[in-house]
Design a protein around this motif. Structure first.
Motif, PDB file in Angstrom:
ATOM      1  N   MET A   1      18.255   6.925  33.815  1.00 39.17           N
ATOM      2  CA  MET A   1      16.819   7.122  33.662  1.00 39.17           C
ATOM      3  C   MET A   1      16.041   6.300  34.684  1.00 39.17           C
ATOM      4  O   MET A   1      15.014   6.751  35.206  1.00 39.17           O
ATOM      5  N   MET A   2      16.498   5.103  34.998  1.00 41.34           N
ATOM      6  CA  MET A   2      15.815   4.288  36.000  1.00 41.34           C
ATOM      7  C   MET A   2      15.860   4.951  37.376  1.00 41.34           C
ATOM      8  O   MET A   2      14.848   5.022  38.084  1.00 41.34           O
ATOM      9  N   ALA A   3      17.040   5.429  37.760  1.00 43.08           N
ATOM     10  CA  ALA A   3      17.185   6.055  39.076  1.00 43.08           C
ATOM     11  C   ALA A   3      16.314   7.306  39.183  1.00 43.08           C
ATOM     12  O   ALA A   3      15.605   7.501  40.181  1.00 43.08           O
ATOM     13  N   VAL A   4      16.349   8.146  38.155  1.00 41.31           N
ATOM     14  CA  VAL A   4      15.562   9.382  38.182  1.00 41.31           C
ATOM     15  C   VAL A   4      14.073   9.086  38.107  1.00 41.31           C
ATOM     16  O   VAL A   4      13.251   9.758  38.746  1.00 41.31           O
ATOM     17  N   THR A   5      13.693   8.079  37.341  1.00 35.85           N
ATOM     18  CA  THR A   5      12.279   7.719  37.217  1.00 35.85           C
ATOM     19  C   THR A   5      11.723   7.213  38.540  1.00 35.85           C
ATOM     20  O   THR A   5      10.548   7.455  38.860  1.00 35.85           O
TER      21      THR A   5
ATOM     22  N   ARG B   1       4.038   3.628  46.501  1.00 31.62           N
ATOM     23  CA  ARG B   1       4.155   5.073  46.288  1.00 31.62           C
ATOM     24  C   ARG B   1       5.513   5.628  46.700  1.00 31.62           C
ATOM     25  O   ARG B   1       6.049   6.504  46.040  1.00 31.62           O
ATOM     26  N   THR B   2       6.051   5.130  47.812  1.00 29.37           N
ATOM     27  CA  THR B   2       7.230   5.785  48.387  1.00 29.37           C
ATOM     28  C   THR B   2       8.374   4.830  48.706  1.00 29.37           C
ATOM     29  O   THR B   2       9.507   5.026  48.239  1.00 29.37           O
ATOM     30  N   VAL B   3       8.097   3.802  49.496  1.00 30.57           N
ATOM     31  CA  VAL B   3       9.178   2.984  50.054  1.00 30.57           C
ATOM     32  C   VAL B   3       9.979   2.276  48.966  1.00 30.57           C
ATOM     33  O   VAL B   3      11.206   2.443  48.858  1.00 30.57           O
ATOM     34  N   ALA B   4       9.300   1.483  48.129  1.00 29.83           N
ATOM     35  CA  ALA B   4      10.021   0.725  47.091  1.00 29.83           C
ATOM     36  C   ALA B   4      10.704   1.632  46.078  1.00 29.83           C
ATOM     37  O   ALA B   4      11.865   1.383  45.717  1.00 29.83           O
ATOM     38  N   PRO B   5      10.029   2.708  45.591  1.00 32.00           N
ATOM     39  CA  PRO B   5      10.726   3.583  44.640  1.00 32.00           C
ATOM     40  C   PRO B   5      11.979   4.231  45.223  1.00 32.00           C
ATOM     41  O   PRO B   5      12.985   4.378  44.521  1.00 32.00           O
ATOM     42  N   LEU B   6      11.934   4.626  46.504  1.00 34.19           N
ATOM     43  CA  LEU B   6      13.119   5.238  47.103  1.00 34.19           C
ATOM     44  C   LEU B   6      14.249   4.221  47.237  1.00 34.19           C
ATOM     45  O   LEU B   6      15.417   4.535  46.964  1.00 34.19           O
ATOM     46  N   ILE B   7      13.915   3.003  47.650  1.00 29.84           N
ATOM     47  CA  ILE B   7      14.945   1.956  47.721  1.00 29.84           C
ATOM     48  C   ILE B   7      15.496   1.680  46.328  1.00 29.84           C
ATOM     49  O   ILE B   7      16.709   1.530  46.134  1.00 29.84           O
TER      50      ILE B   7
ATOM     51  N   GLY C   1       6.469   6.695  25.059  1.00 31.29           N
ATOM     52  CA  GLY C   1       7.719   7.262  25.551  1.00 31.29           C
ATOM     53  C   GLY C   1       7.702   7.278  27.064  1.00 31.29           C
ATOM     54  O   GLY C   1       7.624   8.332  27.688  1.00 31.29           O
ATOM     55  N   VAL C   2       7.771   6.090  27.681  1.00 28.16           N
ATOM     56  CA  VAL C   2       7.427   5.961  29.094  1.00 28.16           C
ATOM     57  C   VAL C   2       8.370   6.724  30.021  1.00 28.16           C
ATOM     58  O   VAL C   2       7.913   7.410  30.943  1.00 28.16           O
ATOM     59  N   PHE C   3       9.691   6.648  29.851  1.00 28.77           N
ATOM     60  CA  PHE C   3      10.596   7.395  30.722  1.00 28.77           C
ATOM     61  C   PHE C   3      10.355   8.898  30.580  1.00 28.77           C
ATOM     62  O   PHE C   3      10.291   9.634  31.568  1.00 28.77           O
ATOM     63  N   TYR C   4      10.243   9.336  29.365  1.00 25.75           N
ATOM     64  CA  TYR C   4      10.001  10.747  29.056  1.00 25.75           C
ATOM     65  C   TYR C   4       8.704  11.223  29.698  1.00 25.75           C
ATOM     66  O   TYR C   4       8.650  12.277  30.346  1.00 25.75           O
ATOM     67  N   ALA C   5       7.636  10.431  29.569  1.00 33.55           N
ATOM     68  CA  ALA C   5       6.339  10.799  30.128  1.00 33.55           C
ATOM     69  C   ALA C   5       6.349  10.715  31.653  1.00 33.55           C
ATOM     70  O   ALA C   5       5.694  11.514  32.336  1.00 33.55           O
ATOM     71  N   ALA C   6       7.098   9.757  32.207  1.00 33.43           N
ATOM     72  CA  ALA C   6       7.161   9.603  33.662  1.00 33.43           C
ATOM     73  C   ALA C   6       7.814  10.816  34.313  1.00 33.43           C
ATOM     74  O   ALA C   6       7.339  11.317  35.340  1.00 33.43           O
TER      75      ALA C   6
ATOM     76  N   PHE D   1      12.992  -1.017  41.867  1.00 36.13           N
ATOM     77  CA  PHE D   1      12.719   0.013  40.859  1.00 36.13           C
ATOM     78  C   PHE D   1      11.401  -0.247  40.145  1.00 36.13           C
ATOM     79  O   PHE D   1      10.601   0.662  39.916  1.00 36.13           O
ATOM     80  N   SER D   2      11.151  -1.511  39.820  1.00 40.32           N
ATOM     81  CA  SER D   2       9.975  -1.864  39.029  1.00 40.32           C
ATOM     82  C   SER D   2       8.671  -1.553  39.747  1.00 40.32           C
ATOM     83  O   SER D   2       7.659  -1.251  39.106  1.00 40.32           O
ATOM     84  N   VAL D   3       8.667  -1.627  41.067  1.00 42.10           N
ATOM     85  CA  VAL D   3       7.428  -1.387  41.824  1.00 42.10           C
ATOM     86  C   VAL D   3       6.875  -0.001  41.535  1.00 42.10           C
ATOM     87  O   VAL D   3       5.711   0.161  41.149  1.00 42.10           O
ATOM     88  N   GLY D   4       7.679   1.029  41.713  1.00 38.53           N
ATOM     89  CA  GLY D   4       7.215   2.390  41.454  1.00 38.53           C
ATOM     90  C   GLY D   4       7.041   2.675  39.980  1.00 38.53           C
ATOM     91  O   GLY D   4       6.074   3.340  39.571  1.00 38.53           O
ATOM     92  N   TYR D   5       7.968   2.188  39.174  1.00 38.59           N
ATOM     93  CA  TYR D   5       7.933   2.410  37.723  1.00 38.59           C
ATOM     94  C   TYR D   5       6.651   1.852  37.109  1.00 38.59           C
ATOM     95  O   TYR D   5       5.965   2.536  36.337  1.00 38.59           O
ATOM     96  N   LEU D   6       6.293   0.620  37.475  1.00 37.64           N
ATOM     97  CA  LEU D   6       5.120  -0.010  36.885  1.00 37.64           C
ATOM     98  C   LEU D   6       3.824   0.503  37.506  1.00 37.64           C
ATOM     99  O   LEU D   6       2.791   0.573  36.833  1.00 37.64           O
ATOM    100  N   ALA D   7       3.870   0.884  38.786  1.00 35.52           N
ATOM    101  CA  ALA D   7       2.683   1.489  39.395  1.00 35.52           C
ATOM    102  C   ALA D   7       2.360   2.819  38.710  1.00 35.52           C
ATOM    103  O   ALA D   7       1.195   3.128  38.423  1.00 35.52           O
ATOM    104  N   MET D   8       3.375   3.598  38.424  1.00 32.75           N
ATOM    105  CA  MET D   8       3.193   4.875  37.747  1.00 32.75           C
ATOM    106  C   MET D   8       2.767   4.684  36.299  1.00 32.75           C
ATOM    107  O   MET D   8       1.972   5.461  35.751  1.00 32.75           O
ATOM    108  N   ALA D   9       3.279   3.623  35.656  1.00 35.44           N
ATOM    109  CA  ALA D   9       2.966   3.370  34.250  1.00 35.44           C
ATOM    110  C   ALA D   9       1.485   3.088  34.026  1.00 35.44           C
ATOM    111  O   ALA D   9       0.980   3.242  32.916  1.00 35.44           O
ATOM    112  N   ARG D  10       0.763   2.696  35.077  1.00 35.95           N
ATOM    113  CA  ARG D  10      -0.677   2.468  34.932  1.00 35.95           C
ATOM    114  C   ARG D  10      -1.418   3.764  34.613  1.00 35.95           C
ATOM    115  O   ARG D  10      -2.492   3.748  34.023  1.00 35.95           O
TER     116      ARG D  10
END
Length: 486
Positions: free
Chosen positions: A374-378, A399-405, A79-84, A64-73
């Protein structure tokens, strides 16, 4: 407390990796996990493979953290979940997410008053709610002060509690039951048994808060500092929890750890320190549970205040929540969180409800479901964001593989938590009242849908600005003007 004139913003470049790590790790309250979640997991599930469960959950959250933190850049917002969700699925869905995040973080922050009150009352006497109110006043005060003060306080608490947990681990392995260190708790066969659902639910709840490093993205020195802090917190907590759970089984014996955990007279886990190290250490460890829980409350309080700030800045909430104090703390959001927590404490006190079995367990259940959702949807939002052209040099893995997993694994943890609500809440399996917990999250989603629809129909200019995050350049306090970076 003087209030800065609007427009204003959070203090940029004021928090480095170490400060962000402190906020993230303390939010999960390691001592409370040792004294509460680990013992409760053995007792409630009867699963001796609990240590492996913590490692599995940490691995799922790494995806989860791979996509979440890549997007957070690229989505720099308090309001990170809200903005994501706004960046990935559209601004309408960002507004829908806001009440869910606020519910989840408020629930975990407020439930800790019950736990702190009960532990302090059991050790020092007095009514639990009296200790809870003292803690509430202290959190409210710290919440309107400079972030630097919070970091110093939380960092000192975190250092001491990690040291005590490591001592517990060393003492346990130095004095194994039967004279031999057993590796049975790390065997997959001892995890893949009936009761694994409860293990997943308890383990997932134990990590809530590590992701909060991204809440401070606007105040961080760099996006890399946020990523380093979040990954470090997750790895630190994952290893610490797994080792502590294994150490408990080693010290007591894998064949006895479940029965001993179910016996309140056993005094686990601190009786191990008292027996094999010093009676004084048991008392110190009990006191550290209180300080650890208090530190977690301060950390979540700070996160909630920043979410309110973000929503106020974009006028999803009234503009007053954009206001901050001279020291850089979002005062209006802080006051709001304190105002929400106080009546909840008073209601539980006046009704005589059990502060642990009801207040802590049920509200922490609400928090776990809301945050896991929120983690799953993010994770899915990160995939959508990058597919729409967001980002720059991220790999297909990010971008794709880690967030989907991550979405699949966290979603599975959420489903498992829902299926095993009775074990988490301590209610009979056929009790219908347990559905009040996910019902509260569903209500938050409904509120978000309603408010987003109102904004789209009556204030489309507000909806257009949702999730923008970046402060106005001339309205930002630079750290160089207020003091040394942390």
């Amino acid at each position: 407390m003087q209030i800065a004139s609007a427009p204003t913003g959070l203090i940029r470049k004021s928090l480095g990796t170490s400060a962000l790590l402190v906020f993230s790790a303390t939010a999960s309250s390691p001592m409370a996990v040792l004294a509460g979640a680990i013992v409760a997991t053995y007792a409630s599930t009867g699963v001796t493979g609990t240590p492996l469960g913590f490692l599995v959950m940490a691995a799922a959250l790494l995806f989860f953290s791979v996509g979440y933190l890549a997007m957070a850049r690229y989505v720099s917002s308090a309001g990170v979940f809200y903005a994501a969700l706004a960046a990935g699925f559209g601004r309408f869905w960002g507004v829908v997410a806001a009440p869910v995040v606020l519910l989840g973080y408020n629930a975990i922050q407020i439930c800790l008053y019950g736990l702190l009150g009960a532990v302090a009352s059991g050790s020092l006497g007095g009514a639990w709610w009296l200790w809870a109110l003292v803690a509430w006043a202290a959190v409210a005060l710290i919440g309107v002060l400079k972030s630097r003060i919070s970091v110093g306080l939380l960092g000192a608490v975190l250092a001491v509690e990690v040291a005590v947990i490591l001592l517990f681990i060393l003492v346990s392995f130095a004095n194994p039951a039967g004279g031999t260190v057993s590796f049975a708790p790390l065997s997959p066969g001892n995890l893949l048994v009936p009761g694994i659902g409860g293990v997943v639910a308890f383990c997932a709840a134990s990590f809530v808060g590590y992701e909060s490093a991204a809440v401070y993205s606007e105040e961080s020195r760099s996006p890399q500092a946020v990523s380093r802090a979040a990954y470090s917190a997750l790895i630190l907590l994952g290893l610490l929890y797994a080792l502590a759970a294994w150490a408990l089984a080693v010290a007591v014996g894998p064949d006895r750890v479940v029965d001993e955990s179910r016996d309140p007279a056993s005094g686990l886990p601190f009786s191990i320190l008292e027996t094999h190290a010093s009676p004084l250490l048991g008392s110190v460890a009990t006191a550290l549970v209180v300080t650890s829980v208090f530190a977690a409350m301060v950390s979540f309080h700070n996160s909630i205040a920043r979410y309110a700030f973000s929503l106020g800045r974009e006028r999803v909430l009234p503009a007053v929540f954009e206001r901050i104090g001279r020291g850089g703390a979002p005062v209006a959001g802080s006051v709001l969180q304190s105002a929400v927590a106080l009546p909840v404490i008073l209601i539980f006190a006046l009704t005589g409800a059990d502060p642990v079995a009801i207040m802590f367990s049920w509200l922490s259940g609400v928090a776990a479901i809301a945050v896991l959702l929120m983690m799953a949807v993010t994770s899915l939002a990160a995939v959508a964001f990058f597919r729409k052209g967001g980002g720059s040099t991220e790999s297909a893995w990010q971008r794709t593989v880690a967030p989907l997993i991550g979405a699949v694994l966290v979603g599975a943890a959420l489903l498992t938590t829902l299926v095993n609500l009775s074990a988490v809440l301590g209610t009979p399996a056929d009790s219908a009242t347990k559905w009040l917990v996910p019902g509260a999250v569903a209500l938050a989603v409904a509120v978000g849908l309603g408010w987003a629809s109102v904004l789209r129909a009556t204030r489309p200019e507000v909806l257009e600005n949702v999730g923008q995050g970046q402060p106005r350049p001339l309205a930002v306090i630079e750290q160089d003007l207020v003091g040394r970076s942390l």
